[in-house]
Design a protein around this motif. Structure first.
Motif, PDB file in Angstrom:
ATOM      1  N   SER A  37       0.665  -1.193  -0.219  1.00  0.00           N
ATOM      2  CA  SER A  37       0.035   0.004  -0.061  1.00  0.00           C
ATOM      3  C   SER A  37       0.907   1.018   0.162  1.00  0.00           C
ATOM      4  CB  SER A  37      -0.960  -0.021   1.087  1.00  0.00           C
ATOM      5  OG  SER A  37      -0.196   0.030   2.466  1.00  0.00           O
ATOM      6  N   THR A 162     -13.845   6.106  -6.013  1.00  0.00           N
ATOM      7  CA  THR A 162     -14.111   5.211  -4.573  1.00  0.00           C
ATOM      8  C   THR A 162     -13.735   3.929  -4.874  1.00  0.00           C
ATOM      9  OG1 THR A 162     -15.888   6.773  -4.136  1.00  0.00           O
ATOM     10  CG2 THR A 162     -16.047   4.910  -2.867  1.00  0.00           C
ATOM     11  N   PRO A 163     -12.893   3.255  -3.918  1.00  0.00           N
ATOM     12  CA  PRO A 163     -12.225   1.859  -3.993  1.00  0.00           C
ATOM     13  C   PRO A 163     -13.802   0.886  -4.030  1.00  0.00           C
ATOM     14  CG  PRO A 163     -11.589   2.567  -2.176  1.00  0.00           C
ATOM     15  CD  PRO A 163     -12.277   3.685  -2.866  1.00  0.00           C
ATOM     16  N   LEU A 224      -4.156  -0.065  -8.033  1.00  0.00           N
ATOM     17  CA  LEU A 224      -5.557   0.657  -8.035  1.00  0.00           C
ATOM     18  C   LEU A 224      -5.473   2.062  -7.410  1.00  0.00           C
ATOM     19  CD1 LEU A 224      -8.667   1.037  -7.882  1.00  0.00           C
ATOM     20  CD2 LEU A 224      -8.589  -0.298  -5.558  1.00  0.00           C
ATOM     21  N   SER A 226      -7.147   5.299  -5.978  1.00  0.00           N
ATOM     22  CA  SER A 226      -8.225   5.566  -5.529  1.00  0.00           C
ATOM     23  C   SER A 226      -8.349   6.579  -4.433  1.00  0.00           C
ATOM     24  CB  SER A 226      -9.219   4.254  -5.405  1.00  0.00           C
ATOM     25  OG  SER A 226     -10.599   4.680  -4.973  1.00  0.00           O
ATOM     26  N   LYS A 227      -9.185   6.725  -3.581  1.00  0.00           N
ATOM     27  CA  LYS A 227      -9.490   7.362  -2.474  1.00  0.00           C
ATOM     28  C   LYS A 227      -8.382   6.640  -1.331  1.00  0.00           C
ATOM     29  CE  LYS A 227     -13.655  10.218  -2.746  1.00  0.00           C
ATOM     30  NZ  LYS A 227     -14.894  10.630  -2.125  1.00  0.00           N
ATOM     31  N   CYS A 230      -8.575   3.096   0.216  1.00  0.00           N
ATOM     32  CA  CYS A 230      -8.124   1.823  -0.980  1.00  0.00           C
ATOM     33  C   CYS A 230      -7.401   0.867  -0.498  1.00  0.00           C
ATOM     34  CB  CYS A 230      -7.098   2.842  -1.768  1.00  0.00           C
ATOM     35  SG  CYS A 230      -6.631   1.808  -3.438  1.00  0.00           S
ATOM     36  N   THR A 233      -9.605  -1.623   1.301  1.00  0.00           N
ATOM     37  CA  THR A 233     -10.434  -2.248   0.472  1.00  0.00           C
ATOM     38  C   THR A 233      -9.555  -3.635  -0.246  1.00  0.00           C
ATOM     39  OG1 THR A 233     -11.725  -0.457  -0.195  1.00  0.00           O
ATOM     40  CG2 THR A 233     -11.951  -2.021  -1.834  1.00  0.00           C
ATOM     41  N   SER A 249      -1.620  -0.560  -3.851  1.00  0.00           N
ATOM     42  CA  SER A 249      -2.852   0.455  -3.527  1.00  0.00           C
ATOM     43  C   SER A 249      -2.209   1.699  -3.407  1.00  0.00           C
ATOM     44  CB  SER A 249      -3.815   0.043  -2.593  1.00  0.00           C
ATOM     45  OG  SER A 249      -3.047  -0.294  -1.380  1.00  0.00           O
ATOM     46  N   GLY A 251      -3.819   5.250  -2.253  1.00  0.00           N
ATOM     47  CA  GLY A 251      -4.776   6.058  -1.928  1.00  0.00           C
ATOM     48  C   GLY A 251      -4.485   7.550  -1.630  1.00  0.00           C
TER      49      GLY A 251
END
Length: 276
Positions: A37, A162-163, A224, A226-227, A230, A233, A249, A251
């Motif tokens: 992440s 939004t994830p 991914l 995203s916000k 993330c 998720t 990820s 975010g």
């Protein structure tokens, strides 16, 4: 060594832009998860980030010839008339989001592996800039000259404001153990077009994609963007049996706002091509 590091290397450190922009966490790996992440730090200002990303947008969409034509013709014809004629940056929101996310994944893997990976800037070859390009989101190759062997880096990148669990599943499915690099021939063809890269193109042309896959010489990376929730998720819903997949990820507070600012800055730079 965590599997994340084994697959794509350690997270970059400053002064690398990713080391300044993002902190990373390599989550404990399982049989179904290998997740890194990424989250913003206060060490890079928004202006610095947007300026850097805008430069990457231009780099991935415009070859040197088009940039030089912009510089030479701007004074004669004016930006609006001439630049639109050779426009390579998309206007469509969905395509912009997808392109920026692919570029971030490409540049991150280049930075984390710290290898001179062979790649092509595929957006430069788009025949319709306002339509998403088909093929692999990211395809790069590490060529071992001494062993005459390669490692292929294959990536899938998705943007979501939004994830959702479904997008995590979609990325994992796209990077399953059955996935093959569909754009390998495209990469070789682009290398063969230039005298400067033709020799490397000929070397890579000898490799058969199916054989490379069977030998386990493909590393998979998904991103991914995203916000900020993330990472949670991804942790809750990532399920993949691909042991060579690392899932990233990223975010941020407002990914759509970031995308809009980056493309606005890129357009400003193209409107003043002497600054590129």
């Amino acid at each position: 060594m965590p599997r994340q590091e084994d697959l794509i290397g350690t997270h970059p450190t400053p002064p690398n832009i990713f080391g300044k922009w993002l902190a990373s966490t390599d989550h404990p790996e399982t049989d179904s998860q290998c997740h890194r992440s990424l989250s913003p730090t206060p060490d890079l200002s928004e202006d610095e980030l947007i300026d850097w990303l805008a430069d990457k947008i231009i780099l991935h969409h415009y070859n040197d010839n088009k940039v030089e034509r912009l510089k030479n013709k701007y004074g004669q014809l004016g930006f609006a008339e001439y630049a639109e004629n050779i426009r390579m940056i998309p206007n469509v929101d969905k395509v912009r989001k997808g392109n920026m996310t692919e570029i971030i994944l490409c540049e991150y893997v280049l930075s984390s592996t710290n290898k001179p990976l062979i790649k092509t800037f595929r957006f430069r070859y788009s025949t319709n800039v306002d339509q998403s390009m088909k093929g692999d989101d990211v395809l790069m190759v590490d060529y071992d000259n001494e062993a005459n062997d390669i490692e292929v880096y294959l990536g899938e990148a998705k943007f979501r404001q939004t994830p959702t669990p479904q997008v995590v599943k979609d990325i994992a499915k796209a990077l399953s153990t059955d996935t093959k690099p569909l754009s390998f021939t495209f990469l070789v063809d682009r290398l063969l077009e230039s005298d400067a890269t033709a020799e490397m193109g000929n070397r890579l042309d000898q490799f058969v994609v199916e054989t490379v896959k069977q030998q386990g010489r493909i590393t998979y990376s998904g991103l991914l963007l995203s916000k900020e929730p993330c990472a949670t998720t991804v942790q809750n819903h990532l399920d993949s049996d691909n042991q060579k997949l690392v899932f990233l990820s990223l975010g941020v507070a407002d990914p759509t706002d970031l995308m809009n600012k980056v493309f606005t800055k890129a357009e400003e730079k193209l409107a003043n091509p002497d600054q590129i």
